[in-house]
Design an enzyme around this catalytic site. Structure first.
Site, mmCIF file in Angstrom:
data_model
loop_
_atom_site.group_PDB
_atom_site.id
_atom_site.type_symbol
_atom_site.label_atom_id
_atom_site.label_comp_id
_atom_site.label_asym_id
_atom_site.label_seq_id
_atom_site.Cartn_x
_atom_site.Cartn_y
_atom_site.Cartn_z
ATOM 1 N N GLY A 1 0.819 -1.264 -0.012
ATOM 2 C CA GLY A 1 0.000 0.016 -0.078
ATOM 3 C C GLY A 1 0.922 1.287 0.211
ATOM 4 N N SER A 2 0.435 2.288 0.639
ATOM 5 C CA SER A 2 0.846 3.437 0.530
ATOM 6 C C SER A 2 2.475 3.661 1.106
ATOM 7 C CB SER A 2 0.292 4.470 1.219
ATOM 8 O OG SER A 2 -1.191 4.905 0.479
#
Length: 636
Positions: free
Chosen positions: A347-348
């Site tokens: 993810g981020s």
């Protein structure tokens, strides 16, 4: 005519012609010798001489035959005497040693002497795993004379019920375990009883002092004393040592003869190992992680604490975990080390790589402005930010601080696919870290030849590839260390067998991005653990903290969709410290939370707890220098 009277001394033979009948036999028996002689006819002239000559020939023949027979018997006797004498000489002189050795072998009892396994210590010298010699009490049921009485004597010392012990002593088995891992002092009491058929074998007992503490790192050993999981497996040749061998002369009851023959080849002890783990920090990481899993009803999670400057791993926590003192009571899935084996889409947190690559290639700066909508269509799919918003003029720093998926895709579009992929590889994505732990996964990173229209954009914001928690900790450690990637290291020193520690070398680092690029990313990451960023819960009073949140959809087991989320936060402190002095990196990953989903909400508080404890434990002082304030959007 009067019958002739035999002369005195004359001998007459009485001839009985033909077979005798019963009647004639009775008549002969009933007639006197004198009458029989009187009834016999007188010998004819010359008959006496013929009879004497015949008797003399028969006697001579008989004497010759007897002599030959006696001579033959004598020869046989002499031969038998020679054979017996030779065999006696063979037994007593030639083969005496061999037969004596055979008899002795039958009285010798063999026993393996296990080597004491080397200890595993933490970086401060505290013992995490150690071994001691204990005894397994065994019985030869065929030699146990009184099973009930012997059971009465043994049960109390072994802490067992009498019927249970009696059952183990009754039967015809030559070898059966009565009790295992009996302490030496207890065995001495049992040996003093001198019970027939009761003996023991020396074994090494492995003890994990902290129970569940660092269990997934340490692993455990099998019944043969060799490592099966974790560092026990990886370092088995160092820890195991070399078994010895002992022989002792025993009596018919299996008891050692006090003055009997004994031989022994001593065991060579295993060598100790010192880890980079800090026992206290490991405990805090496990405790904080376990509490978070309970609070958010999550499936599992991991925490890594790492020194960015050396690559030393200070903690490697996994939950749920197990007790290596009794591993068989736990399912196999909780015994491995998920921090190196479980892969997930980051993810981020993966946006750090995209930003560093773009900065290093010079296609953007921290203040570059992007018009960022809340969604974008690429490769036939629509990708959205986590919250709807109007088009915003964001800087690269703002894109990082607000964790915009769309903005990071726009940044990645300024890079070629080959250049983009090269930086991911350089940061270690798709490769094992090199840490000495078994079952480490390399993760998954698709080659450029397999990219589709949406692959590059997905990679830009942390989807479409898989990593381990340790790999992502290494990515942030590279930024914290001024752009130099260090190999994660968990073995600090090895015992040389002479009582001296030999430090394991720290591998030379590999530069991934320039120090300037690393500093720019560092300054951008410092905007996140504050109110204007996404993770104010990750801030620590008195210290400058840099970090990034991550919230990623979890690919389901079929690989065709998503099932829940992975929440993460990775950061380091003090963010302003000189890379040469080192910075601590803490990576927190929580899989499958049911009561939440965001890394800022679930993982950031765990990061703050573990980092604060680690900074205090290692006495790392606050710097007191204010963090830089960077523009997040056009005009501010």
């Amino acid at each position: 005519m009067r019958a002739a009277t035999p002369r005195p001394g004359a001998i007459r033979r009485i001839r009985l012609p033909g077979p005798r009948t019963a009647a004639s036999s009775r008549r002969v028996v009933g007639t006197s010798v004198a009458g029989a002689v009187a009834a016999s006819p007188a010998p004819r002239s010359g008959e006496r001489r013929r009879d004497v000559g015949h008797d003399r020939g028969w006697s001579q023949r008989w004497e010759r035959t007897s002599s030959r027979r006696l001579q033959g018997a004598g020869v046989v006797v002499v031969l038998l005497a020679c054979l017996l004498g030779g065999r006696l000489i063979q037994l007593q002189a030639v083969q005496a040693d061999a037969y004596a050795q055979t008899a002795l072998t039958g009285r010798m009892q063999e026993q393996s002497l296990p080597a004491t396994r080397g200890a595993i210590l933490d970086s401060t010298g505290q013992v995490l795993a150690s071994s001691a010699q204990v005894r397994n009490v065994v019985a030869d049921q065929t030699l146990v004379l009184q099973p009930h009485e012997s059971a009465l004597a043994l049960a109390g010392l072994l802490g067992m019920d009498v019927p249970v012990v009696e059952q183990k002593l009754s039967g015809s088995k030559r070898f059966i375990y009565v009790a295992k891992k009996v302490q030496p002092q207890t065995w001495r009491q049992i040996a003093a009883l001198k019970l027939p058929g009761i003996t023991s074998e020396v074994v090494s007992n492995r003890t994990y002092v902290g129970g569940e503490l660092a269990a997934n790192v340490l692993g455990f050993v099998g019944v043969d004393g060799h490592g099966l999981e974790g560092l026990e497996r990886t370092l088995d040749s160092q820890l195991a040592g070399v078994a010895g061998h002992a022989e002792s002369e025993v009596d018919a009851g299996g008891r050692q003869i006090p003055l009997g023959l004994s031989r022994e080849t001593p065991a060579v002890p295993g060598k100790d190992v010192q880890l980079t783990l800090n026992r206290a920090i490991q405990w805090k990481a496990q405790t904080a992680l376990q509490q978070a899993l309970q609070e958010w009803d999550a499936e599992n999670g991991t925490v890594v604490v790492m020194d960015a400057g050396t690559g030393n791993i200070l903690a490697l926590a996994t939950s749920p975990t197990y007790d290596p003192n009794r591993p068989g009571e736990f399912p196999a899935e909780v015994r491995g080390d998920r921090s190196v084996s479980q892969v997930y889409e980051p993810g981020s947190t993966g946006k750090v790589i995209t930003a560093a690559a773009a900065l290093q290639e010079g296609v953007v700066s921290a203040d570059s402005i992007f018009a960022v909508p809340d969604h974008i269509d690429v490769g036939g799919i629509r990708i959205r930010d986590h919250e709807p918003h109007p088009v915003e003029a964001m800087t690269l720093t703002g894109i990082m601080a607000h964790s915009s998926n769309v903005g990071m895709i726009q940044v990645s579009q300024r890079l070629s696919q080959d250049s983009f992929a090269r930086y991911y590889r350089a940061f270690g994505i798709g490769s094992r870290t090199g840490v000495q732990l078994p079952a480490e996964s390399a993760g998954i990173f698709p080659p450029v030849s397999q990219w589709r229209g949406s692959t590059g954009p997905s990679l830009a914001f942390g989807q479409g590839y898989s990593v381990t928690t340790l790999q992502m900790a290494s990515v942030f450690a590279t930024i914290a260390n001024g752009g130099v990637k260090m190999t994660p290291r968990i073995i600090a020193a090895l015992d040389d067998g002479q009582g001296h520690w030999v430090p394991t070398p720290i591998p030379a680092g590999t530069r991934v991005v320039s120090a300037q690029t690393a500093q720019t990313v560092n300054d951008m990451l410092e905007q996140i653990p504050y109110p204007q960023g996404t993770a104010p819960k990750a801030s620590i009073a008195g210290y400058r903290v840099a970090g990034k949140t991550g919230t990623a959809q979890r690919v389901n087991t079929s690989g065709s969709g998503f099932d829940g989320y992975t929440a993460s936060f990775i950061g380091y402190a003090p963010a302003d410290a000189d890379p040469a002095k080192g910075k601590l990196v803490v990576s927190v990953t929580v899989h499958g939370p049911q009561k939440g989903m965001y890394g800022a909400q679930i993982a950031a508080p765990v990061f703050a707890q573990v980092m604060s404890f680690a900074l205090q434990t290692l006495a790392i002082p606050p710097t007191g220098v204010q963090r830089p304030v960077m523009a997040l959007s056009a005009g501010r």
